[in-house]
Structures are given as C-alpha cells and as structure tokens.
Design a protein around this motif. Structure first.
Motif, PDB file in Angstrom:
ATOM      1  N   THR A  75       1.263  -1.130   0.124  1.00  0.00           N
ATOM      2  CA  THR A  75      -0.609   0.180   0.155  1.00  0.00           C
ATOM      3  C   THR A  75       0.864   1.222  -0.268  1.00  0.00           C
ATOM      4  O   THR A  75       1.005   1.356   0.740  1.00  0.00           O
ATOM      5  N   ALA A  76       0.782   1.785  -0.915  1.00  0.00           N
ATOM      6  CA  ALA A  76       1.364   3.090  -1.417  1.00  0.00           C
ATOM      7  C   ALA A  76       3.398   2.999  -0.588  1.00  0.00           C
ATOM      8  O   ALA A  76       3.218   3.913   0.231  1.00  0.00           O
ATOM      9  N   ALA A  77       3.959   2.389  -1.311  1.00  0.00           N
ATOM     10  CA  ALA A  77       5.099   1.618  -0.871  1.00  0.00           C
ATOM     11  C   ALA A  77       5.517   0.845  -1.784  1.00  0.00           C
ATOM     12  O   ALA A  77       4.929   0.951  -3.696  1.00  0.00           O
ATOM     13  N   ARG A  78       7.316   0.566  -2.201  1.00  0.00           N
ATOM     14  CA  ARG A  78       7.041  -0.657  -3.621  1.00  0.00           C
ATOM     15  C   ARG A  78       7.476  -1.336  -2.712  1.00  0.00           C
ATOM     16  O   ARG A  78       8.268  -2.876  -3.525  1.00  0.00           O
ATOM     17  N   LYS A  79       7.174  -1.889  -1.718  1.00  0.00           N
ATOM     18  CA  LYS A  79       7.744  -3.289  -0.990  1.00  0.00           C
ATOM     19  C   LYS A  79       7.232  -3.571   0.325  1.00  0.00           C
ATOM     20  O   LYS A  79       6.221  -3.122   1.140  1.00  0.00           O
ATOM     21  N   ASN A  80       6.661  -4.949   0.398  1.00  0.00           N
ATOM     22  CA  ASN A  80       6.195  -5.451   1.011  1.00  0.00           C
ATOM     23  C   ASN A  80       6.333  -6.937   2.059  1.00  0.00           C
ATOM     24  O   ASN A  80       6.545  -7.812   1.112  1.00  0.00           O
ATOM     25  N   ARG A  81       6.343  -7.511   3.322  1.00  0.00           N
ATOM     26  CA  ARG A  81       6.447  -9.077   3.457  1.00  0.00           C
ATOM     27  C   ARG A  81       5.877  -9.496   4.560  1.00  0.00           C
ATOM     28  O   ARG A  81       5.325  -8.491   5.615  1.00  0.00           O
ATOM     29  N   SER A  82       5.788 -10.370   4.334  1.00  0.00           N
ATOM     30  CA  SER A  82       4.208 -10.710   6.079  1.00  0.00           C
ATOM     31  C   SER A  82       4.849 -12.412   6.271  1.00  0.00           C
ATOM     32  O   SER A  82       5.047 -13.568   5.236  1.00  0.00           O
ATOM     33  N   THR A  83       5.124 -12.479   7.509  1.00  0.00           N
ATOM     34  CA  THR A  83       5.532 -14.410   8.268  1.00  0.00           C
ATOM     35  C   THR A  83       4.125 -14.556   8.008  1.00  0.00           C
ATOM     36  O   THR A  83       3.742 -15.428   8.966  1.00  0.00           O
ATOM     37  N   ALA A  84       3.389 -13.473   9.209  1.00  0.00           N
ATOM     38  CA  ALA A  84       1.469 -13.674   9.372  1.00  0.00           C
ATOM     39  C   ALA A  84       0.641 -14.041   8.244  1.00  0.00           C
ATOM     40  O   ALA A  84       0.293 -13.596   7.626  1.00  0.00           O
ATOM     41  N   LEU A  85       0.269 -15.574   8.109  1.00  0.00           N
ATOM     42  CA  LEU A  85       0.045 -16.426   7.175  1.00  0.00           C
ATOM     43  C   LEU A  85      -1.235 -16.700   7.924  1.00  0.00           C
ATOM     44  O   LEU A  85      -2.066 -17.574   7.497  1.00  0.00           O
ATOM     45  N   THR A  86      -2.086 -16.083   8.566  1.00  0.00           N
ATOM     46  CA  THR A  86      -2.841 -16.583   8.811  1.00  0.00           C
ATOM     47  C   THR A  86      -4.049 -16.544   8.557  1.00  0.00           C
ATOM     48  O   THR A  86      -4.901 -16.723   7.804  1.00  0.00           O
TER      49      THR A  86
END
Length: 161
Positions: free
Chosen positions: A116-127
C-alpha cells in the motif's frame, strides 16, 4: 600425503570461506531424517517461488494471471512483494491439484498479500492460509486491486517437506 574426505556439494556451501573442512558454522540446524542418515542443513531446505508480473509500461490490470507448477512438497512460511514504482497492489494466490485444474481455490483467506503506497512489503503472519503445496500443484496469481504499479514480483518463501 593425507587424503581429504569427499564432500557433498551442500557441505561445500555450508563452510564459511576459509573454514577448515568439516566445520559447520554457517547453517547449524540440520535434518537427520534422510534415508542415508546424512545431515542436511535446514537452511538448504528453504526455497523461494518467484512470480513476476510486467505491464509493459502500463499499470497492471485486475484479474487472474498465469499459472506456475510446483514439482515438490513445501509449506509457505512468508511472502514478499516488490514493485517497480510506488503504488498499491493486492495479489491473491490460488491453488489447484493437477487433476482439478483449471479450478482453483484461494490459499490466503483474508490475509491477502499487498503493498500500500510503497514499493515493497512482506509478512510471515499467514493467518488463515492453507500453506501446504503438494508435488504437481498449480499456483495461480490473481491481482485483486492495483494502483500505479506497472511491474512487480511476488516471492513465496517455503520450506521443502
């Protein structure tokens, strides 16, 4: 003349540059459940499944994209998205067995990967995810929403089973 024991290719990767033969200082976690009893570093059991989308200079479009076959069993542990410009994108991941293809089902539940309004994102929260992929499964990537992004890569970090 002393003979050096033969190394497996992964053993060469494990040693830090200049470390003596047999030292295992880079990847201390190992799997001991292999049929021949060898230790394999746990870090070598992780892989990344990358899918690249390119709008050819135009903003990517909403909808189902192409397919990617996975030839080994794994469990997804993390996702990351990288975009070519600042923008927003949400990418659902659908899965199908070879037998059921082309019918696919989302594996992400409500935790859909996004930037969202960025160039990258990541997550380990795979709920809520259904993260297990079986040999021969087909992954489908579906853009749910997009603003400004003309190209992106979604990377799924997975552990081989």
């Amino acid at each position: 003349m002393s003979m050096r024991p033969l190394e497996k290719p992964w053993q060469q990767l494990m040693r830090s540059p200049g470390a003596p033969l047999g030292e295992r200082d880079m990847f201390p976690e190992t799997r001991k459940d292999l049929p021949d009893g060898e230790d394999v570093p746990d870090a070598l059991n992780f892989i990344t499944i990358n899918y690249v989308m390119d709008g050819g200079g135009a903003t990517l479009t909403v909808g189902k994209k192409k397919y990617l076959r996975v030839d080994f069993a794994c469990i997804i542990r993390e996702w990351a998205i990288f975009t070519d410009v600042v923008g927003s994108i949400q990418i659902d991941i659908n899965r199908s067995t070879y037998a059921d293809f082309p019918t696919t089902t989302s594996i992400t539940a409500a935790a859909i990967p996004s930037v969202t309004a960025a160039r990258k994102n990541r997550s380990t929260a795979l709920t809520g995810w259904t993260p297990v992929i079986y040999p021969g499964d087909v992954l489908e990537f579906e853009v749910d929403s997009v603003t400004t992004v003309t190209g992106c890569t979604i990377a799924l970090k997975a552990r081989r089973l």
